[in-house]
Design a protein around this motif. Structure first.
Motif, PDB file in Angstrom:
ATOM      1  N   UNK A 273       0.801  -1.212   0.000  1.00 30.30           N
ATOM      2  CA  UNK A 273       0.000   0.000   0.000  1.00 30.30           C
ATOM      3  C   UNK A 273       0.832   1.260   0.000  1.00 30.30           C
ATOM      4  N   UNK A 274       1.632   1.424  -1.036  1.00 28.61           N
ATOM      5  CA  UNK A 274       2.513   2.592  -1.144  1.00 28.61           C
ATOM      6  C   UNK A 274       2.263   3.286  -2.483  1.00 28.61           C
ATOM      7  N   UNK A 275       1.779   4.512  -2.456  1.00 26.57           N
ATOM      8  CA  UNK A 275       1.598   5.295  -3.676  1.00 26.57           C
ATOM      9  C   UNK A 275       2.962   5.614  -4.279  1.00 26.57           C
ATOM     10  N   UNK A 276       3.028   5.672  -5.608  1.00 24.28           N
ATOM     11  CA  UNK A 276       4.299   5.907  -6.298  1.00 24.28           C
ATOM     12  C   UNK A 276       4.137   7.015  -7.330  1.00 24.28           C
ATOM     13  N   UNK A 277       5.065   7.976  -7.286  1.00 25.06           N
ATOM     14  CA  UNK A 277       5.237   8.926  -8.376  1.00 25.06           C
ATOM     15  C   UNK A 277       6.432   8.444  -9.181  1.00 25.06           C
ATOM     16  N   UNK A 278       6.232   8.163 -10.453  1.00 22.31           N
ATOM     17  CA  UNK A 278       7.291   7.580 -11.273  1.00 22.31           C
ATOM     18  C   UNK A 278       7.922   8.620 -12.188  1.00 22.31           C
ATOM     19  N   UNK A 279       9.213   8.901 -11.941  1.00 22.44           N
ATOM     20  CA  UNK A 279       9.973   9.797 -12.807  1.00 22.44           C
ATOM     21  C   UNK A 279      10.442   9.078 -14.067  1.00 22.44           C
TER      22      UNK A 279
ATOM     23  N   UNK B 161      -0.217  19.189 -12.436  1.00 24.64           N
ATOM     24  CA  UNK B 161       0.491  19.531 -11.194  1.00 24.64           C
ATOM     25  C   UNK B 161       1.511  20.632 -11.410  1.00 24.64           C
ATOM     26  N   UNK B 162       1.570  21.576 -10.456  1.00 22.25           N
ATOM     27  CA  UNK B 162       2.647  22.557 -10.374  1.00 22.25           C
ATOM     28  C   UNK B 162       3.519  22.163  -9.179  1.00 22.25           C
TER      29      UNK B 162
ATOM     30  N   UNK C 152      -5.609   7.539 -17.110  1.00 25.50           N
ATOM     31  CA  UNK C 152      -5.992   7.031 -15.796  1.00 25.50           C
ATOM     32  C   UNK C 152      -5.107   7.541 -14.671  1.00 25.50           C
ATOM     33  N   UNK C 153      -4.065   8.306 -14.988  1.00 25.13           N
ATOM     34  CA  UNK C 153      -3.159   8.813 -13.968  1.00 25.13           C
ATOM     35  C   UNK C 153      -2.960  10.319 -14.126  1.00 25.13           C
ATOM     36  N   UNK C 154      -2.408  10.934 -13.081  1.00 24.72           N
ATOM     37  CA  UNK C 154      -2.064  12.349 -13.148  1.00 24.72           C
ATOM     38  C   UNK C 154      -0.662  12.507 -13.704  1.00 24.72           C
ATOM     39  N   UNK C 155      -0.399  13.682 -14.294  1.00 26.51           N
ATOM     40  CA  UNK C 155       0.909  13.961 -14.893  1.00 26.51           C
ATOM     41  C   UNK C 155       1.498  15.219 -14.272  1.00 26.51           C
TER      42      UNK C 155
ATOM     43  N   UNK D 128       1.133  14.373 -24.572  1.00 23.22           N
ATOM     44  CA  UNK D 128       1.213  12.989 -25.038  1.00 23.22           C
ATOM     45  C   UNK D 128       1.087  12.015 -23.860  1.00 23.22           C
ATOM     46  N   UNK D 129       1.750  12.316 -22.747  1.00 24.73           N
ATOM     47  CA  UNK D 129       1.695  11.443 -21.572  1.00 24.73           C
ATOM     48  C   UNK D 129       0.278  11.359 -21.022  1.00 24.73           C
ATOM     49  N   UNK D 130      -0.401  12.503 -20.951  1.00 24.66           N
ATOM     50  CA  UNK D 130      -1.792  12.515 -20.480  1.00 24.66           C
ATOM     51  C   UNK D 130      -2.698  11.709 -21.403  1.00 24.66           C
TER      52      UNK D 130
END
Length: 618
Positions: free
Chosen positions: A391-397, A492-493, A475-478, A468-470
C-alpha cells in the motif's frame, strides 16, 4: 558406516558443485556494504520470479556467473573467443557485487557469455529470452547468431530465440553492451562518468534478471488493466501473438479463491468485468484481486497467465478559492513520501537480494509515509509489486538525460529557464523509452503520477510531451516538470525548495493545477563507519546528532500542516537513504542505521493525513 560414508560423499559433492559455480567470485572491497551482501548466493542470485504481473510456471532463471570481456569499441564487432574473467549477473560491472568493479565508458564495449543448459520442457513451442533491464545498447546472440538489438536502460525486453536453438540442452548466449553514460543523449538518471555531489557511479550492462521462458506457439504477450471505480468495472486488453480466427480470451477475477467476475470475448476484443461493490485499494487497505487470462481455441486452453489488479482511482478536483486537490478514490488524501533514488552501495542500481529490495518500502511504510517518489530511475517489477502489496503510492519519474539547458526553480520568471534543443535522434530515444517504461509499469496500481521531467534536466517540448503522456494514460495524473521549468501543462505545479517547506501562492499559480512540494528537506547526518567516503560528505543542512536532526525535521512537519490548509496537496522529503557522498537520508547508505525512530516519525506524520486539513482556510 556405509550410510555415513554416503552422506559425507554427497556433502562433498554438493560443496564441490557450489565452489565450481562460484568460481573466484567475491565482493569487491573498498566501500561499505549492506548486510544483505553476505546473503548473495553467486550460484542463484535474485532467484525470484521477476514478473509478478504476468506469471507462468515454465521458466529458467539465468542469473549467476557469466564470462565477461572489455574491448575497445572500434574492435568489438566480432564475437570474442576469450574472456577476462567472470561477472555476477545481474549486478552492473562497476558494482562491488559484480565481483569486477571496473569502469567501462563510451570507448569500450562489455561482452557477456554463458553456456546455458536448457531442459527439454523449455525447448517446446516458442522460447523467449527475457531481460529485465540492460544499460544501454544491447546486442544478443544465441549460438553465434544474432537474436536482436535493444536500446534503453530501464525497460524490459525479450527476443524469440526458438529458431536459434541448437540440438540438445547446451546453448551459447553472448551479449554485447555499449553504454556512453553521461557522454551520450540517452536517459541515464543520476549516472555520470566523474561522480561527485548529487551525481553517482555509472551503471553499465545487465542490472536486472535475465531469464528464459517457454510459451505456446500462440500465446498471451501482455495484458493491460484499467479500473473504473465509478462504473465498478475493470477493462482488460490482452495482446496476443499468432492468434487465429475464432480464438477466445477468458478473463476471471478472484477475491481469494472465490470468482467474483468473468467474461469471455473474441481475441482482440477488450474484456470488461463488472465488480459489484468492489474493494478499493488504498495505502490503508491495499486490497488486490487475483486474475487469470486464458487463450482458448476450439474449447481448449492454449495459454494461461496469472496476474492481479486493484480497483483505485487517482484524480484532481477543484475544492475552493482556485485550489485543486489530488484525490484518491474520490477523497482528498495528502500524499507524503521520500525522494527514493533506489541506489545501493554494493549493487548500485541493483538491490543485493529480494529481501533488500522490499526493505526500503517496508521501512518507508513503518515511518508513516504513504507515497514514494521514484527519482529518475525505474525499478524491477518486483519493487512495484511490493508497493502494490504494502500500500505505497508511487510517483514515477522518467530517467533524465541529454542535459545542459537552463533551469529556474521559481514559477513565473521570464529570461532564465530554457528548453533543451535536442537532436532528432535524442528526441526519438526519449520518446521510445518513456513509452516503453509506461507500458511496462502500467498495470501497477501503486503508480499514480507520471513525471516526464525533473528540474529542467534535458527538458524539451514540455507541453507536447506532457500532453502525449496525459493522452497515452488518462488514468493517472501527470506532473510535467518536478521543480520546473514551469509551463501551463499537466495536472500539477511542483516546487522544489531546500531545506524548509514552501509552496507557490494558490491565488497566483493554483487556478489550473494541483500545487505540490516536489522536494524539500535534505537534512544531513554523516555517521562514521556508514559513509561512502571518509570525508567531504554533505547534506543541504548538516547536523551533529540524531536529536538535533529530528527536532528540525519535526518543525518541518508542523510547517507542512499549515501549508495543507492553504492548498498544498503533496510533499516529497529528500531522501530515503544516503547515496554515495550525500548524507541526507533517513537511513544510512548501507541501511544499517535509521537516523530518526520509525515510531516517532509515524506519529508526527499521521497528523498530515487528517481530512480536516484539506479544508481551505481563508
Amino acid at each position: 558406516m556405509k550410510r555415513i560414508f554416503f552422506t559425507l560423499c554427497l556433502l562433498y559433492f554438493q560443496v564441490a558443485v557450489v565452489l565450481a559455480q562460484s568460481g573466484n567470485w567475491k565482493v569487491v572491497e573498498g566501500k561499505i556494504t549492506t548486510s544483505w551482501a553476505e546473503k548473495v548466493n553467486s550460484s542463484t542470485p535474485l532467484s525470484e520470479y521477476p514478473r509478478p504481473q504476468m506469471t507462468r510456471n515454465n521458466w529458467l532463471n539465468l542469473n549467476g556467473l557469466w564470462d565477461y570481456s572489455l574491448q575497445p569499441k572500434g574492435q568489438s564487432e566480432n564475437l570474442p573467443t576469450a574472456f577476462s574473467g567472470q561477472i555476477l549477473v545481474p549486478y552492473a560491472i562497476e558494482s562491488a557485487l559484480s565481483g569486477v568493479g571496473k569502469t567501462v565508458g563510451k570507448d569500450s564495449v562489455l561482452w557477456y557469455h554463458r553456456t546455458v543448459s536448457v531442459p527439454a520442457n523449455l525447448r517446446k513451442g516458442t522460447v523467449l529470452l527475457h531481460f529485465g533491464a540492460v544499460d544501454w545498447q544491447t546486442d544478443v546472440y544465441v549460438n553465434g547468431k544474432k537474436a536482436g538489438t535493444h536500446q534503453g536502460g530501464y525497460d524490459p525486453f525479450s527476443f524469440d530465440i526458438t529458431a536459434l536453438l541448437a540440438k540438445g540442452n547446451q546453448q551459447q548466449i553472448t551479449i554485447r553492451v555499449w553504454d556512453p553514460t553521461s557522454d551520450g543523449p540517452q536517459p541515464r538518471g543520476k549516472q555520470i562518468k566523474n561522480p561527485h555531489g548529487i551525481w553517482y557511479t555509472p551503471v553499465t550492462g545487465i542490472w536486472q534478471t535475465v531469464w528464459m521462458e517457454a510459451v505456446p506457439n500462440s500465446y498471451i504477450a501482455s495484458t493491460r488493466h484499467t479500473a473504473n471505480i465509478d462504473q465498478q468495472t475493470l477493462t482488460v486488453k490482452a495482446q496476443l501473438q499468432k492468434a487465429q480466427p475464432n480464438d477466445k480470451v477468458r478473463v476471471v477475477a478472484y477475491d481469494g479463491k472465490q470468482s467474483v467476475a468473468q467474461q469471455e470475448v473474441a481475441a482482440g476484443t477488450d474484456a470488461v468485468l463488472k465488480l459489484n461493490n468492489p474493494k478499493l485499494w488504498s495505502p490503508d487497505s491495499p486490497f488486490l484481486y487475483d486474475m487469470t487470462v486464458v487463450l482458448i481455441r476450439g474449447g481448449k486452453v492454449v495459454d494461461e497467465v496469472k496476474t492481479y489488479f486493484a480497483m483505485r482511482k487517482i484524480s484532481m478536483q477543484t475544492a475552493s478559492q482556485n485550489v485543486h486537490r489530488m484525490l484518491l478514490n474520490n477523497q482528498f488524501l495528502f500524499q507524503y513520501g521520500p525522494l527514493d533514488q533506489g541506489w545501493w552501495p554494493d549493487g548500485l542500481y541493483t538491490a543485493p537480494t529480494d529481501e533488500a529490495l522490499k526493505f526500503d518500502i517496508e521501512k518507508t511504510k513503518e515511518m508513516g509515509f504513504n507515497m514514494i517518489r521514484k527519482h529518475v530511475k525505474v525499478e524491477p517489477a518486483r519493487w512495484y509489486y511490493y508497493c502494490d502489496k504494502l500500500g505505497m503510492l508511487v510517483w514515477q519519474d522518467m530517467p533524465s538525460g541529454d542535459m545542459g539547458n537552463e533551469w529556474d526553480s521559481r514559477p513565473g520568471i521570464i529570461g532564465r529557464a530554457t528548453e533543451k534543443e535536442r537532436t532528432a535522434d535524442s528526441e526519438k530515444i526519449y520518446r521510445t523509452e518513456w513509452k516503453a517504461i509506461m507500458d511496462a509499469t502500467y498495470n501497477f496500481p501503486s503508480i499514480v503520477v507520471w513525471v516526464p521531467f525533473n528540474e529542467a534536466w534535458g527538458q524539451f517540448k514540455t507541453v507536447e510531451i506532457t500532453k502525449w503522456t496525459q493522452d497515452y494514460d488518462p488514468s493517472r495524473l501527470v506532473n510535467s516538470a518536478s521543480g520546473g521549468n514551469f509551463y501551463d501543462a499537466g495536472h500539477i505545479l511542483d516546487l522544489h525548495n531546500y531545506p524548509e517547506p514552501a509552496m507557490p501562492r494558490p491565488d497566483l499559480f493554483g487556478a489550473k493545477q494541483i500545487i505540490v512540494l516536489g522536494e524539500f528537506g535534505g537534512l544531513g547526518l554523516p555517521l562514521e563507519g556508514h559513509t561512502w567516503q571518509q570525508k567531504d560528505n554533505w547534506g543541504y543542512q548538516t547536523f551533529k546528532n540524531k536529536g538535533e536532526m529530528f527536532d528540525k525535521y519535526k518543525s518541518f512537519i508542523e510547517s507542512l500542516e499549515k501549508l495543507i490548509g492553504q492548498g498544498l496537496s503533496a510533499a516529497v522529503y529528500t531522501q530515503t537513504t544516503d547515496v554515495e557522498v550525500e548524507t541526507n537520508g533517513l537511513m544510512t547508505y548501507d541501511r544499517k542505521v535509521i537516523k530518526m525512530p520509525e515510531a516517532q516519525l509515524k506519529q508526527i506524520h499521521s497528523k498530515l493525513y487528517n481530512p480536516s486539513l484539506g479544508k481551505i482556510k481563508p
